[in-house]
Write a protein that holds these residues in place. Structure first.
Motif, short mmCIF file in Angstrom:
data_model
loop_
_atom_site.label_atom_id
_atom_site.label_comp_id
_atom_site.label_asym_id
_atom_site.label_seq_id
_atom_site.Cartn_x
_atom_site.Cartn_y
_atom_site.Cartn_z
N ASN A 1 -11.70 19.23 -9.45
CA ASN A 1 -12.75 20.24 -9.48
C ASN A 1 -12.67 20.97 -10.82
OD1 ASN A 1 -14.49 22.40 -9.00
ND2 ASN A 1 -13.79 22.69 -6.91
N TRP A 2 -13.77 20.99 -11.57
CA TRP A 2 -13.76 21.63 -12.88
C TRP A 2 -13.41 23.12 -12.81
CZ3 TRP A 2 -17.19 25.64 -13.44
CH2 TRP A 2 -18.30 25.66 -12.59
N LYS A 3 -13.63 23.74 -11.64
CA LYS A 3 -13.37 25.17 -11.50
C LYS A 3 -11.88 25.52 -11.61
CE LYS A 3 -17.35 25.45 -8.41
NZ LYS A 3 -17.80 25.68 -7.02
N TRP B 1 -9.54 21.27 -4.70
CA TRP B 1 -9.31 21.30 -6.15
C TRP B 1 -9.09 19.92 -6.74
CZ3 TRP B 1 -11.16 25.64 -7.21
CH2 TRP B 1 -10.99 26.72 -6.33
N GLY B 2 -8.78 18.98 -5.90
CA GLY B 2 -8.60 17.61 -6.37
C GLY B 2 -8.54 16.66 -5.20
N ILE C 1 -9.99 8.99 -13.94
CA ILE C 1 -9.96 10.45 -13.76
C ILE C 1 -11.40 10.94 -13.85
CG2 ILE C 1 -9.14 12.65 -14.65
CD1 ILE C 1 -6.81 11.08 -15.94
N GLN C 2 -11.85 11.62 -12.80
CA GLN C 2 -13.23 12.09 -12.76
C GLN C 2 -13.27 13.59 -12.51
OE1 GLN C 2 -14.46 9.58 -9.48
NE2 GLN C 2 -15.36 8.05 -10.87
N ILE C 3 -14.27 14.24 -13.08
CA ILE C 3 -14.47 15.67 -12.90
C ILE C 3 -15.64 15.87 -11.94
CG2 ILE C 3 -14.91 17.86 -14.03
CD1 ILE C 3 -12.25 16.46 -14.77
N LYS C 4 -15.40 16.64 -10.87
CA LYS C 4 -16.39 16.81 -9.82
C LYS C 4 -16.62 18.30 -9.53
CE LYS C 4 -16.73 12.39 -8.61
NZ LYS C 4 -18.01 11.63 -8.57
N THR C 5 -17.63 18.57 -8.71
CA THR C 5 -17.87 19.91 -8.18
C THR C 5 -17.59 19.87 -6.69
OG1 THR C 5 -19.60 20.41 -9.81
CG2 THR C 5 -19.56 21.74 -7.80
N TYR C 6 -16.60 20.64 -6.25
CA TYR C 6 -16.26 20.70 -4.84
C TYR C 6 -16.34 22.15 -4.38
CZ TYR C 6 -14.29 15.99 -5.30
OH TYR C 6 -14.11 14.65 -5.53
N GLN D 1 -12.24 17.74 -18.45
CA GLN D 1 -12.04 16.32 -18.71
C GLN D 1 -10.94 16.11 -19.74
OE1 GLN D 1 -14.24 13.80 -17.13
NE2 GLN D 1 -12.42 12.63 -17.64
N HIS D 2 -11.00 16.87 -20.81
CA HIS D 2 -10.01 16.71 -21.89
C HIS D 2 -8.62 17.15 -21.44
CE1 HIS D 2 -8.25 16.74 -25.91
NE2 HIS D 2 -7.84 17.97 -25.66
N HIS D 3 -8.54 18.34 -20.87
CA HIS D 3 -7.23 18.90 -20.53
C HIS D 3 -6.56 18.14 -19.39
CE1 HIS D 3 -4.09 21.95 -20.18
NE2 HIS D 3 -4.27 21.90 -18.87
#
Length: 232
Positions: A173-175, A161-162, A152-157, A131-133
């Motif tokens: 994708n946070w990964k 990747w986006g 801007i949202q952080i998800k699990t996919y 989220q920060h970066h």
């Protein structure tokens, strides 16, 4: 011209043709491809993709399993990627927490050294860093691209990747935080360019290349090593 349809858990690249009478689906190297007649609407394609969701996700999972990774034990001494570095996991007893220390150790504190607790703490930490970066990198590249997201949202996919939707929202994708920094930047620019071009046609790739001339290197890296970006 190639279009992109974003579904739950995956995205599909759609190519239109006048010669094809039926819709074809392929899953290759972790990507979903659709070949459809020009007369087929996006709404119809969404319904078809929804009906084939289980098949698509099974295919994606199967292709991912073709590159088996060592089973994580979530114990001190294991390595975890973070941008361009490999951090050594240091599990300690304490309140749930994860942080980087001295650019070498990833210290995780948990009440008990249970593998699932350590994993959950790690995922929470990666999400926070993402989220920060990614907000910072979007702020950096948005003026260069000439487009700004509404959120801007952080998800699990599982297999992307986006993504970018019609409301101007970007999801990541946070990964991706386990990838080299140049690859992370490429994903950011890729999604920002979708704010201008909601497809993968020549105009889109020209915009990406204008901002990141070497974007193909990052694209190839993800194709070859993207399967490594996971905790499990």
């Amino acid at each position: 011209m190639t279009e992109t349809i974003v579904m739950e858990g995956f995205s599909a690249s759609v190519t239109r043709t006048q010669r094809k009478r039926s819709v074809g689906f392929r899953v290759v190297d972790g990507e979903v491809f659709v070949l459809a007649p020009k007369a087929t609407s996006n709404a119809e394609l969404r319904l078809m993709l929804a009906a084939k969701q289980k098949w698509v996700l099974t295919k994606l999972a199967s292709q991912s399993e073709q590159h088996p990774l060592p089973v994580r034990q979530y114990v001190s001494g294991e390595q975890f990627s973070y941008f361009d570095d490999e951090l050594l996991l240091d599990v300690r007893r304490g309140a749930f927490k994860a942080c980087v220390f001295d650019s070498q150790y990833l210290i995780v504190t948990v009440p008990q050294a249970k593998p699932d607790w350590v994993r959950n703490a790690l995922e929470r930490w990666y999400r926070q860093q993402a989220q920060h970066h990614l907000e910072s990198r979007v702020a950096h590249f948005a003026p260069l691209v000439g487009a700004w997201p509404t959120a801007i949202q952080i998800k699990t996919y599982r297999a992307r990747w986006g993504s970018c939707n019609n409301h101007g929202q970007l999801q990541f994708n946070w990964k991706i935080m386990m990838a080299p920094s140049a690859v992370v930047d490429s994903v950011v620019v890729h999604e920002l360019c979708h704010l201008l071009h909601m497809h993968h046609g020549p105009e889109f790739w020209a915009q990406v290349k204008r901002v990141l001339p070497n974007y193909r290197d990052a694209k190839q890296w993800l194709k070859e090593k993207g399967y490594q970006l996971r905790l499990d």
